[in-house]
Design a protein around this motif. Structure first.
Motif, mmCIF file in Angstrom:
data_model
loop_
_atom_site.group_PDB
_atom_site.id
_atom_site.type_symbol
_atom_site.label_atom_id
_atom_site.label_comp_id
_atom_site.label_asym_id
_atom_site.label_seq_id
_atom_site.Cartn_x
_atom_site.Cartn_y
_atom_site.Cartn_z
ATOM 1 N N HIS A 19 7.855 -6.926 -8.545
ATOM 2 C CA HIS A 19 7.110 -5.727 -8.941
ATOM 3 C C HIS A 19 6.120 -5.323 -7.850
ATOM 4 O O HIS A 19 5.988 -4.135 -7.526
ATOM 5 N N TYR A 20 5.427 -6.329 -7.307
ATOM 6 C CA TYR A 20 4.376 -6.033 -6.335
ATOM 7 C C TYR A 20 4.950 -5.376 -5.079
ATOM 8 O O TYR A 20 4.516 -4.293 -4.682
ATOM 9 N N PHE A 21 5.920 -6.038 -4.448
ATOM 10 C CA PHE A 21 6.465 -5.509 -3.201
ATOM 11 C C PHE A 21 7.426 -4.347 -3.432
ATOM 12 O O PHE A 21 7.606 -3.512 -2.551
ATOM 13 N N GLY A 22 8.035 -4.297 -4.621
ATOM 14 C CA GLY A 22 8.978 -3.226 -4.906
ATOM 15 C C GLY A 22 8.334 -1.928 -5.354
ATOM 16 O O GLY A 22 8.908 -0.853 -5.201
ATOM 17 N N ALA A 23 7.106 -2.005 -5.904
ATOM 18 C CA ALA A 23 6.480 -0.794 -6.446
ATOM 19 C C ALA A 23 4.967 -0.743 -6.268
ATOM 20 O O ALA A 23 4.427 0.194 -5.698
ATOM 21 N N VAL A 24 4.271 -1.757 -6.760
ATOM 22 C CA VAL A 24 2.805 -1.704 -6.833
ATOM 23 C C VAL A 24 2.165 -1.541 -5.461
ATOM 24 O O VAL A 24 1.204 -0.785 -5.296
ATOM 25 N N LYS A 25 2.674 -2.245 -4.471
ATOM 26 C CA LYS A 25 2.112 -2.137 -3.116
ATOM 27 C C LYS A 25 2.157 -0.696 -2.635
ATOM 28 O O LYS A 25 1.222 -0.203 -1.989
ATOM 29 N N ASN A 26 3.232 0.001 -2.972
ATOM 30 C CA ASN A 26 3.348 1.407 -2.600
ATOM 31 C C ASN A 26 2.380 2.275 -3.392
ATOM 32 O O ASN A 26 1.787 3.218 -2.865
ATOM 33 N N TRP A 27 2.162 1.937 -4.675
ATOM 34 C CA TRP A 27 1.220 2.698 -5.501
ATOM 35 C C TRP A 27 -0.201 2.603 -4.957
ATOM 36 O O TRP A 27 -0.964 3.570 -5.042
ATOM 37 N N LEU A 28 -0.543 1.439 -4.396
ATOM 38 C CA LEU A 28 -1.881 1.266 -3.827
ATOM 39 C C LEU A 28 -2.116 2.251 -2.690
ATOM 40 O O LEU A 28 -3.236 2.743 -2.496
ATOM 41 N N LYS A 29 -1.074 2.547 -1.963
ATOM 42 C CA LYS A 29 -1.169 3.521 -0.883
ATOM 43 C C LYS A 29 -1.194 4.942 -1.429
ATOM 44 O O LYS A 29 -2.014 5.771 -1.025
#
Length: 333
Positions: A19-29
């Motif tokens: 979840h983190y590398f697939g989506a959440v990390k991008n949401w933080l940006k």
């Protein structure tokens, strides 16, 4: 004005590295660049857990804590609970008149699920619920309620976005220009593999590292990770690209990566020592998230306040859309 991002995640359990590398990390940006709306899709979670509502309710708060611990900022992103936005449910009903059952059954996601259900319960397909078949309609309501310009998705979700665009076009053709057609913001993030080498990390597969895992759990999981099966003895040379330990070294950007790769290929590195190095680095990577999680777990009223405020903000946005929709449909009595 900033363009609007609409994304969401179902509260089916704690977040893992996938979840983190697939989506959440991008949401933080994205939260720094767009007007960002993040939906905790509890209604969608109920399509698979309708007989276990307590599980969904608990996971709403667990998911909120995970997102906040990762760095989702409620001052930059609107974090809200889907079921509390009644306008989404209303839009779903209105849109259901614009989509034929035949079109829904042609949706690749729906077709795949029906195939799975038939395999499990026979050829009748009777185990497929109305709620699941209508999922693409519900998602269209999620998006259009907030005038979403861009929807971050992976390639597997593109058919759902296209169905939303079809619904918008049909609505506007019948009732006049009212709704905005969203565009997909295709994610460049790869699907994260599981500890067992499976192409997908998932709870049901038992191959996931969760963001809330403690040090002992991390150690046990990584020690069981799949390595190059051709490496029998400690000093045997191996191929790093066949090793899940090396895969995770790369994922969390181990600064010692070149050395790890070189020693592995030469047989100068044993799997146990390599796993211990990964355990150490993985815990360092997760520690900031764990610390924030402890804070929110000790202060649940803060989490509830954030969700309440975000849901109220989201509802006001959805009300604006609903007013326009009802006027266009001539039902603004």
């Amino acid at each position: 004005m900033k363009k609007t991002i609409l994304t969401g995640i179902r509260p089916t359990g704690n977040l893992h590295l996938g979840h983190y590398f697939g989506a959440v990390k991008n949401w933080l940006k994205l939260q720094n660049e767009y007007e960002t709306n993040i939906e905790i899709a509890d209604v969608q979670a109920l399509t698979d857990n309708f007989d276990n509502p307590s599980k969904v309710r608990k996971n709403v708060y667990e998911l909120a804590i995970d997102l906040l611990s990762c760095g989702i900022n409620p001052e930059k992103a609107t974090l809200y609970i889907q079921s509390q936005i009644s306008e989404i449910a209303e839009l779903t009903v209105f849109y259901s008149n614009l989509v034929t059952m035949a079109r829904l059954y042609r949706n690749p996601t729906v077709k795949s699920e029906i195939t799975q259900k038939k395999a499990l319960f026979g050829n009748s397909g009777e185990s497929v619920t109305y709620g699941f078949v209508g999922y693409p309609v519900s998602q269209a309501a999620d998006i259009t309620a907030f005038n979403g310009d861009l929807i971050p998705v992976g390639e597997d979700q593109l058919p759902l976005i296209e169905q939303c665009r079809e619904i918008v076009r049909k609505f506007n053709n019948i009732y006049g220009e009212t709704l905005k057609e969203p565009d997909a913001l295709l994610s460049t993030s790869p699907r994260i593999k599981g500890l067992d080498g499976n192409e997908k990390m998932g709870k049901s597969l038992g191959n996931a590292i969760y963001l809330c895992d403690n040090e002992e759990t991390i150690s046990k999981k990584i020690m069981s990770a799949v390595t190059d099966t051709n490496k029998i003895r400690k000093d045997d040379p191996a191929e790093p690209e066949k090793c899940m330990v090396f895969y995770y070294h790369k994922l969390i950007e181990n600064p010692n990566l070149d050395t790890v790769c070189s020693e592995c290929k030469k047989g100068a590195r044993g799997c146990v020592s390599c796993k211990k190095e990964l355990i150490n680095n993985m815990n360092k990577f997760l520690e900031p998230i764990r610390e924030k999680r402890k804070y929110y777990e000790k202060n649940p009223e803060i989490v509830e306040s954030i969700l309440k405020k975000g849901t109220e903000e989201a509802k006001q946005k959805a009300k604006v859309t609903m007013k326009k929709v009802k006027k266009a449909m001539m039902i603004e009595y």
